[in-house]
Motif scaffolding. Structure first.
Motif: not given
Ligand SMILES: [Zn+2]
Length: 215
Positions: A97-104, A176-181
């Motif tokens: 996958i691509k992680l577009n637009e994620i800032d953090e 911000k657009h964040i990605l929670l993992i």
């Protein structure tokens, strides 16, 4: 090279000798229960999460079932001191996958006591590898899991105390657009309480999630 001869890499599932950059042999690899999700707002994980908190996009690499190989890998990663599994799975995600637009990228923290017992957070190397491959900063300090003193917990055994937020987040007015993992999405309760905590302190944040497996 010499080490490869003395200690060859073996498949984590069936013990066959495999190339040193793999973790599973080809046969076992084929048994993995990939979701084939895209990182988008349409898949079943996003739909489930949306019932609990505002979420933009979501991704899970595997389906998690009792006794399946994904469960075995995650178990090794969490309890077996096999952090390299996290690195490998991050590479696997990067291939898909691509992680577009994620800032953090933000990782779910362990309780301090658990961290001490285990010696590591299973998401650290996983998150660092994602960060490196996607060139997105990772922040392992953004969230804190508040310690719950046992004696205190017994003293205030009201429903209110039990459901009190166990996470606290840093705060800012930034957008911000964040990605929670996290490792596994089961009920979604953990990510939900984290998401609401983050949004209460960071009203301009947008949240997406990425987990290794969905139960
Ligand atoms: Zn195998």
């Amino acid at each position: 090279m010499l080490l490869d001869l003395i200690f060859p890499t073996r498949c984590l599932s069936c013990d066959t000798i495999i190339p040193s950059n793999s973790i599973l042999c080809e046969n076992c690899e084929e048994q993995l229960s990939y979701t084939h999700f895209k990182f988008d707002s349409e898949n079943i994980l996003t739909q489930k999460a949306k019932l609990l908190f505002p979420v933009e996009k979501a991704f899970a690499l595997f389906y998690f079932k009792d006794e399946n190989l994904a469960q075995k890998l995650i178990h090794g990663l969490k309890y077996g001191n096999q952090q390299f599994i996290g690195k490998h799975l991050a590479q696997c995600i990067h291939d898909r996958i691509k992680l577009n637009e994620i800032d953090e990228i933000i990782s779910v923290p362990l309780h301090e006591k658990k961290l001490k017992q285990r010696g590591y957070n299973q998401l650290t190397l996983f998150g660092n590898t994602l960060s490196k491959l996607y060139n997105i900063p990772v922040n392992h300090q953004f969230l804190k899991r508040n310690s719950h003193d046992k004696a205190q917990a017994q003293k205030d055994k009201t429903h209110r105390e039990e459901t009190k937020s166990v996470f606290s987040s840093q705060s800012s007015q930034d957008s911000k657009h964040i990605l929670l993992i996290d490792d596994v999405f089961t009920t979604g309760n953990t990510l939900s309480s984290i998401a609401w905590e983050i949004l209460s302190k960071n009203p301009n944040y947008r949240i997406s999630i990425l987990v290794i497996a969905i139960d």
